[in-house]
Design an enzyme around this catalytic site. Structure first.
Site, PDB file in Angstrom:
ATOM      1  N   PRO A 289     -10.265 -70.475 -41.761  1.00 25.51           N
ATOM      2  CA  PRO A 289      -9.605 -70.687 -40.468  1.00 25.51           C
ATOM      3  C   PRO A 289     -10.319 -69.884 -39.377  1.00 25.51           C
ATOM      4  O   PRO A 289     -10.554 -68.694 -39.542  1.00 25.51           O
ATOM      5  CB  PRO A 289      -8.189 -70.155 -40.686  1.00 25.51           C
ATOM      6  CG  PRO A 289      -8.011 -70.075 -42.158  1.00 25.51           C
ATOM      7  CD  PRO A 289      -9.387 -69.852 -42.737  1.00 25.51           C
ATOM      8  N   GLU A 290     -10.705 -70.552 -38.316  1.00 23.38           N
ATOM      9  CA  GLU A 290     -11.385 -69.878 -37.218  1.00 23.38           C
ATOM     10  C   GLU A 290     -10.422 -69.785 -36.026  1.00 23.38           C
ATOM     11  O   GLU A 290      -9.293 -70.242 -36.097  1.00 23.38           O
ATOM     12  CB  GLU A 290     -12.665 -70.643 -36.865  1.00 23.38           C
ATOM     13  CG  GLU A 290     -13.576 -70.764 -38.091  1.00 23.38           C
ATOM     14  CD  GLU A 290     -15.042 -70.560 -37.783  1.00 23.38           C
ATOM     15  OE1 GLU A 290     -15.353 -69.743 -36.904  1.00 23.38           O
ATOM     16  OE2 GLU A 290     -15.874 -71.218 -38.425  1.00 23.38           O
TER      17      GLU A 290
END
Ligand SMILES: [Zn+2]
Length: 271
Positions: free
Chosen positions: A2-3
């Protein structure tokens, strides 16, 4: 992984369901996450109201009257709102149970996620104090980036992925921003002009804002706030496109490795 856009999407997804709610219980099923979950969270926070939610870098901050919960999704984590009675699976490590009958649940097969707590201002917490500016804020500008880069021999791609320089520019977004700005990812950060930093900063802001609008990039592990998949395929210009023709010049996209991460670029368009 997840960014920043996925974390921002998560924040926007869960915010309306959590803000103003009281915590009825905190259930810790697995305290061995990236760092040990602090003891006594349930006793400390039961009955406390979640006053606000925010994001700093990839950390989600849930502020209560007693202090702030600091959450991180790690490599493979996702947060979902579930009915509090929904039975937990093997990788569901904690629930923050709310008075509305819902629970915020972390699912994280690799256990690199985190749940920490501070009674102090989270801005001075050790996980957050050293973070660079938010990429979408006015604090992130070409002049500050240019000044920080003087004398630096590190490649520009690794420079913009350093969270002390700017937070939230993950691998996909670094590749795409450098393509958009026409900058070769191998160029030393200290050798790039202010004018080119202006293009780069604008490109980073554009790429991240677009990803947030679209709900993040394709991530199998990410689940949106309502339990629906929160991702949409984003049109990536270079990332994952080794050997495919560049959308601008038709030359094949090249792949190299920098700092153990894959870099994709067009040798003709990016100088
Ligand atoms: Zn090209």
């Amino acid at each position: 992984m997840p960014e920043l856009p996925e974390v921002e999407t998560t924040l926007r997804g869960i915010q309306p369901h959590l803000a103003g709610q009281r915590i009825v219980e905190i259930i810790i099923r697995q305290p061995k996450l990236r760092w040990p979950v602090p003891h006594g969270l349930n006793q400390r926070l039961t009955g406390e109201k979640i006053e606000s939610l925010s994001r700093r870098g990839k950390y989600l901050l849930l502020q209560t009257g007693a202090g702030t919960l600091i959450l991180h999704l790690g490599m493979s984590g996702s947060l979902r709102l579930v009915d509090r009675k929904e039975s937990a699976g093997k990788h569901d490590h904690f629930d923050i149970v709310l008075e509305n009958g819902k629970a915020l649940r972390l699912t994280d097969p690799r256990r690199f996620g985190a749940l920490q707590f501070t009674r102090d201002d989270p801005a001075v917490h050790e996980l957050i104090a050293h973070l660079g500016p938010e990429p979408l804020s006015n604090d992130f500008s070409a002049t500050t980036l240019f000044a920080k880069s003087r004398g630096r021999k590190v490649a520009i791609k690794q420079f913009i992925m350093d969270s002390k320089v700017v937070v939230g520019v993950g691998n996909i977004y670094a590749n795409e921003s450098l393509f958009l700005a026409g900058i070769n990812p191998k160029t030393a950060a200290g050798r790039i002009s202010l004018a080119r930093y202006e293009r780069l900063v604008a490109s980073i802001k554009q790429v991240l804002a677009k990803a947030i609008t679209q709900g993040g990039t394709t991530l199998r592990d990410f689940v949106g706030g309502d339990g629906r998949p929160g991702y949409f395929a984003q049109a990536l210009k270079v990332y994952g496109r080794e050997g495919e023709p560049c959308s601008t010049c038709g030359n094949p996209i090249r792949q190299i490795t920098q700092g153990q991460r894959s870099t994709y670029y067009c040798p003709r368009c990016q100088k």
